[in-house]
Design a protein around this motif. Structure first.
Motif, PDB file in Angstrom:
ATOM      1  N   ASN A   1       0.829  -1.294  -0.149  1.00  0.00           N
ATOM      2  CA  ASN A   1       0.165  -0.110  -0.055  1.00  0.00           C
ATOM      3  C   ASN A   1       0.820   1.395  -0.053  1.00  0.00           C
ATOM      4  O   ASN A   1       0.231   2.477   0.014  1.00  0.00           O
ATOM      5  N   VAL A   2       2.139   1.014  -0.149  1.00  0.00           N
ATOM      6  CA  VAL A   2       2.939   2.470  -0.094  1.00  0.00           C
ATOM      7  C   VAL A   2       2.846   3.037  -1.584  1.00  0.00           C
ATOM      8  O   VAL A   2       3.181   4.315  -1.600  1.00  0.00           O
ATOM      9  N   GLY A   3       2.353   2.224  -2.730  1.00  0.00           N
ATOM     10  CA  GLY A   3       2.351   3.024  -3.641  1.00  0.00           C
ATOM     11  C   GLY A   3       3.334   2.362  -5.037  1.00  0.00           C
ATOM     12  O   GLY A   3       3.381   3.179  -5.917  1.00  0.00           O
ATOM     13  N   LYS A   4       3.776   1.206  -4.685  1.00  0.00           N
ATOM     14  CA  LYS A   4       4.559   0.637  -5.395  1.00  0.00           C
ATOM     15  C   LYS A   4       4.163   0.447  -7.335  1.00  0.00           C
ATOM     16  O   LYS A   4       4.730   0.603  -8.034  1.00  0.00           O
ATOM     17  N   SER A   5       2.890  -0.281  -7.150  1.00  0.00           N
ATOM     18  CA  SER A   5       2.226  -0.266  -8.341  1.00  0.00           C
ATOM     19  C   SER A   5       1.903   0.790  -9.124  1.00  0.00           C
ATOM     20  O   SER A   5       2.163   0.821 -10.358  1.00  0.00           O
ATOM     21  N   THR A   6       1.556   1.927  -8.517  1.00  0.00           N
ATOM     22  CA  THR A   6       1.444   3.024  -8.905  1.00  0.00           C
ATOM     23  C   THR A   6       2.675   3.673  -9.709  1.00  0.00           C
ATOM     24  O   THR A   6       2.548   4.248 -10.803  1.00  0.00           O
ATOM     25  N   LEU A   7       3.752   3.616  -8.960  1.00  0.00           N
ATOM     26  CA  LEU A   7       4.949   4.048  -9.568  1.00  0.00           C
ATOM     27  C   LEU A   7       5.195   3.143 -10.765  1.00  0.00           C
ATOM     28  O   LEU A   7       5.615   3.622 -11.666  1.00  0.00           O
ATOM     29  N   PHE A   8       5.216   1.871 -10.669  1.00  0.00           N
ATOM     30  CA  PHE A   8       5.608   1.096 -12.020  1.00  0.00           C
ATOM     31  C   PHE A   8       4.626   1.502 -12.982  1.00  0.00           C
ATOM     32  O   PHE A   8       5.124   1.613 -14.000  1.00  0.00           O
ATOM     33  N   ASN A   9       3.288   1.732 -12.572  1.00  0.00           N
ATOM     34  CA  ASN A   9       2.605   2.128 -13.897  1.00  0.00           C
ATOM     35  C   ASN A   9       3.042   3.458 -14.420  1.00  0.00           C
ATOM     36  O   ASN A   9       2.940   3.707 -15.536  1.00  0.00           O
ATOM     37  N   LYS A  10       3.358   4.398 -13.556  1.00  0.00           N
ATOM     38  CA  LYS A  10       3.733   5.660 -13.886  1.00  0.00           C
ATOM     39  C   LYS A  10       5.095   5.428 -14.930  1.00  0.00           C
ATOM     40  O   LYS A  10       5.162   6.200 -15.832  1.00  0.00           O
ATOM     41  N   ILE A  11       5.939   4.873 -14.388  1.00  0.00           N
ATOM     42  CA  ILE A  11       7.269   4.626 -15.283  1.00  0.00           C
ATOM     43  C   ILE A  11       7.097   3.846 -16.370  1.00  0.00           C
ATOM     44  O   ILE A  11       7.558   4.092 -17.425  1.00  0.00           O
ATOM     45  N   THR A  12       6.076   2.962 -16.406  1.00  0.00           N
ATOM     46  CA  THR A  12       5.988   2.121 -17.719  1.00  0.00           C
ATOM     47  C   THR A  12       4.938   2.632 -18.613  1.00  0.00           C
ATOM     48  O   THR A  12       4.714   2.260 -19.841  1.00  0.00           O
ATOM     49  N   GLY A  13       4.380   3.858 -18.219  1.00  0.00           N
ATOM     50  CA  GLY A  13       3.212   4.169 -18.816  1.00  0.00           C
ATOM     51  C   GLY A  13       2.135   3.297 -19.134  1.00  0.00           C
ATOM     52  O   GLY A  13       1.373   3.463 -20.314  1.00  0.00           O
ATOM     53  N   SER A  14       1.771   2.274 -18.058  1.00  0.00           N
ATOM     54  CA  SER A  14       0.776   1.343 -18.554  1.00  0.00           C
ATOM     55  C   SER A  14      -0.129   1.351 -17.299  1.00  0.00           C
ATOM     56  O   SER A  14       0.024   2.047 -16.181  1.00  0.00           O
ATOM     57  N   ARG A  15      -1.239   0.443 -17.446  1.00  0.00           N
ATOM     58  CA  ARG A  15      -1.921   0.170 -16.285  1.00  0.00           C
ATOM     59  C   ARG A  15      -1.884  -1.188 -15.884  1.00  0.00           C
ATOM     60  O   ARG A  15      -2.660  -1.869 -15.297  1.00  0.00           O
ATOM     61  N   SER A  16      -0.844  -1.880 -16.257  1.00  0.00           N
ATOM     62  CA  SER A  16      -0.704  -3.305 -16.016  1.00  0.00           C
ATOM     63  C   SER A  16      -0.647  -3.463 -14.652  1.00  0.00           C
ATOM     64  O   SER A  16      -1.334  -4.718 -14.268  1.00  0.00           O
ATOM     65  N   ALA A  17       0.059  -2.800 -13.802  1.00  0.00           N
ATOM     66  CA  ALA A  17      -0.160  -3.270 -12.382  1.00  0.00           C
ATOM     67  C   ALA A  17      -1.355  -2.732 -11.578  1.00  0.00           C
ATOM     68  O   ALA A  17      -1.784  -1.856 -12.098  1.00  0.00           O
ATOM     69  N   ILE A  18      -2.013  -3.535 -10.995  1.00  0.00           N
ATOM     70  CA  ILE A  18      -3.218  -3.263 -10.341  1.00  0.00           C
ATOM     71  C   ILE A  18      -2.892  -2.240  -9.069  1.00  0.00           C
ATOM     72  O   ILE A  18      -2.277  -2.779  -8.050  1.00  0.00           O
ATOM     73  N   VAL A  19      -3.563  -1.266  -9.226  1.00  0.00           N
ATOM     74  CA  VAL A  19      -3.331  -0.444  -7.962  1.00  0.00           C
ATOM     75  C   VAL A  19      -4.683  -0.634  -7.050  1.00  0.00           C
ATOM     76  O   VAL A  19      -5.646  -0.709  -7.507  1.00  0.00           O
ATOM     77  N   ASN A  20      -4.357  -0.883  -5.738  1.00  0.00           N
ATOM     78  CA  ASN A  20      -5.707  -0.946  -4.967  1.00  0.00           C
ATOM     79  C   ASN A  20      -5.332  -0.673  -3.373  1.00  0.00           C
ATOM     80  O   ASN A  20      -4.380  -0.669  -3.185  1.00  0.00           O
ATOM     81  N   ASP A  21      -6.391  -0.171  -3.052  1.00  0.00           N
ATOM     82  CA  ASP A  21      -6.443   0.521  -1.659  1.00  0.00           C
ATOM     83  C   ASP A  21      -6.281  -0.874  -0.495  1.00  0.00           C
ATOM     84  O   ASP A  21      -5.745  -0.576   0.542  1.00  0.00           O
ATOM     85  N   MET A  22      -6.423  -2.016  -1.163  1.00  0.00           N
ATOM     86  CA  MET A  22      -6.254  -3.071  -0.026  1.00  0.00           C
ATOM     87  C   MET A  22      -4.826  -3.637   0.177  1.00  0.00           C
ATOM     88  O   MET A  22      -4.489  -4.034  -1.197  1.00  0.00           O
ATOM     89  N   PRO A  23      -4.163  -3.631   1.072  1.00  0.00           N
ATOM     90  CA  PRO A  23      -2.926  -4.284   1.218  1.00  0.00           C
ATOM     91  C   PRO A  23      -2.657  -5.657   0.527  1.00  0.00           C
ATOM     92  O   PRO A  23      -3.616  -6.183   0.743  1.00  0.00           O
ATOM     93  N   GLY A  24      -1.657  -5.674  -0.273  1.00  0.00           N
ATOM     94  CA  GLY A  24      -1.291  -7.016  -0.619  1.00  0.00           C
ATOM     95  C   GLY A  24      -1.867  -7.528  -1.891  1.00  0.00           C
ATOM     96  O   GLY A  24      -1.874  -8.849  -1.858  1.00  0.00           O
ATOM     97  N   VAL A  25      -2.504  -6.544  -2.697  1.00  0.00           N
ATOM     98  CA  VAL A  25      -3.142  -7.155  -3.886  1.00  0.00           C
ATOM     99  C   VAL A  25      -2.140  -7.508  -5.045  1.00  0.00           C
ATOM    100  O   VAL A  25      -2.444  -8.616  -5.566  1.00  0.00           O
ATOM    101  N   THR A  26      -1.001  -7.062  -5.176  1.00  0.00           N
ATOM    102  CA  THR A  26      -0.010  -7.454  -6.176  1.00  0.00           C
ATOM    103  C   THR A  26       0.686  -8.588  -5.461  1.00  0.00           C
ATOM    104  O   THR A  26       1.531  -8.787  -4.955  1.00  0.00           O
ATOM    105  N   ARG A  27       0.178  -9.729  -5.774  1.00  0.00           N
ATOM    106  CA  ARG A  27       0.584 -11.099  -5.303  1.00  0.00           C
ATOM    107  C   ARG A  27       2.017 -11.575  -6.126  1.00  0.00           C
ATOM    108  O   ARG A  27       2.755 -11.926  -5.537  1.00  0.00           O
ATOM    109  N   ASP A  28       1.952 -11.283  -7.337  1.00  0.00           N
ATOM    110  CA  ASP A  28       3.228 -11.898  -7.959  1.00  0.00           C
ATOM    111  C   ASP A  28       3.944 -10.904  -8.415  1.00  0.00           C
ATOM    112  O   ASP A  28       3.288  -9.466  -8.685  1.00  0.00           O
ATOM    113  N   ARG A  29       5.066 -10.834  -9.137  1.00  0.00           N
ATOM    114  CA  ARG A  29       5.738  -9.645  -9.593  1.00  0.00           C
ATOM    115  C   ARG A  29       5.379  -9.474 -10.954  1.00  0.00           C
ATOM    116  O   ARG A  29       4.917 -10.372 -11.734  1.00  0.00           O
ATOM    117  N   LEU A  30       5.683  -8.282 -11.171  1.00  0.00           N
ATOM    118  CA  LEU A  30       5.274  -7.943 -12.570  1.00  0.00           C
ATOM    119  C   LEU A  30       6.405  -7.194 -13.169  1.00  0.00           C
ATOM    120  O   LEU A  30       7.029  -6.573 -12.573  1.00  0.00           O
TER     121      LEU A  30
END
Ligand code: GDP
Ligand code: MG
Length: 161
Positions: free
Chosen positions: A11-40
């Motif tokens: 929930n610190v914002g890792k997927s949000t940064l990933f999406n920003k950097i890659t210009g995609s929406r591939s990583a799921i951003v979620n208010d629920m902690p621990g949503v990204t189970r697997d690495r992307l």
């Protein structure tokens, strides 16, 4: 090719940064902690330099001292990447787990930067001073959501390429 891993508590914002950097929406951003189970993982580019970014599940001690496989994933990721972005949340302050991971990265001799996220405006910058006690020489105050200082961070990261 440089490989950059984004790590940090859920929930610190890792997927949000990933999406920003890659210009995609591939990583799921979620208010629920621990949503990204697997690495992307994705190859992207900054100022003409190609590099790989990895979004990770995030480490968490609450879940039975991390679910075993997540812990394994975390260590595998650390071994694989050239640079780690250790992300923390300015609104949450320093957690003991952040300190533990900082020390681990130092022990491993990993190149890493402390990325203080959710610094959405100048008003929040003073809150970040508490993170100095982690003793990391290079700290970036960013907002993944608004893109604030993300360019500065990438400039520095790509110096390692
Ligand atoms: P992850 O679990 O570390 O991957 O975190 P997420 O990227 O899924 O984000 C968790 C929550 O934090 C979401 O509600 C995001 O919208 C929010 N968030 C991410 N980056 C920022 C930011 O820079 N500022 C603010 N205010 N919220 C953010
Ligand atoms: Mg995520």
């Amino acid at each position: 090719m440089l490989k950059v891993g984004i790590i940090g508590r859920p929930n610190v914002g890792k997927s949000t940064l990933f999406n920003k950097i890659t210009g995609s929406r591939s990583a799921i951003v979620n208010d629920m902690p621990g949503v990204t189970r697997d690495r992307l993982e994705k190859v992207t580019e900054w100022l003409g330099v190609r590099f790989t970014v990895v979004d990770s599940a995030g480490f968490d001690l609450k879940e039975e001292i991390i679910k075993k496989e997540m812990q394994q994933q975390f260590f595998t990721l650390l071994d694989e990447v050239d640079v780690c972005l250790l992300m923390v949340d300015v609104t949450e302050g320093v957690h003991s787990l952040d300190e533990i991971v900082c020390n681990l990265l130092r022990e491993k001799g990993k190149t890493f930067f402390l990325v203080v996220n959710k610094v959405d405006s100048e008003k929040r910058e003073y809150l970040a001073s508490e993170f100095y006690r982690l003793g990391v020489s290079e700290m970036f105050l960013i907002s993944s959501e608004h893109g604030r200082n993300v360019d500065m961070l990438l400039d520095r990261v790509l110096d390692e390429a």
